[in-house]
Design an enzyme around this catalytic site. Sequence first.
Site: not given
Length: 266
Positions: A170, A174
Amino acid sequence: MSDDTSAATTTTSDRAHGRSVLVTGAGSGAGIGRAAALLFAAQGDRVVVADIDEAGADRTVAEIEAAGGTALAVAGDLSDQSVVDRLVASAVDAFGGIDVLVNNAAVMDRMSALGETDDTEWERVVRINLTAPFLLTRAALPHLLARGNGVIVNTASAASLRGGAAGAAYTASKHGVAGLTKSLAVMYRDKGLRANAIAPGGTATGIQVDPVPGATGPGVLAAYMANVGRVAEAEEQAAVIVFLASAAASNINGAILPVDNGWSAV
């Protein structure tokens, strides 16, 4: 034409005709995308509600229409080029083009440290969180540029700014969204396109976290997550998305804006 006149013209046009706004991940009942779609529609914009959950997308559209707004639901996996092409074509056919693109759809990882991240977790998270926005932005770009004042707002994350807000997959995805946003701003600012991102901190949404019990990642991250502070409502994040898409933000370009109650300042 002066910058002030341009901003005024955009505002008048927005109010008179309503922009064409495409929001991904807008079918979740408690999500940022749904909240943003409702806010855009409430100010008179026509909204394409995109989500992998067809029933959820339909519910958001029904809510918009019940309030007197205009919306269209398109369902599918946005990491699939054919779905992306269908989504963009639907927006252009229904509303004459695309003025605003909000890349919001995302999934969470398992808070796994890199050594605990298997191929399946990595590929799923990066595919949905980074590859899908890339594909959709590329497909929508000609239509956004044709407007002369197109806007992209991406949902990045506190994990775009730090290493202690999520797992390896993640966090990397991001950070990629932040880099994609900045690249767009640099490459297309002279063509009238703006690209910005919000970096939400803790927010009450339906995004799922399923950490592996006893794994290194969740244990290490727990200490950093203790600094989250007050958890935001999805509507608070959505309000900043709508602001960044507005003429009031006409000179904001390439920004990754923390919306985290000061978490990034701790």
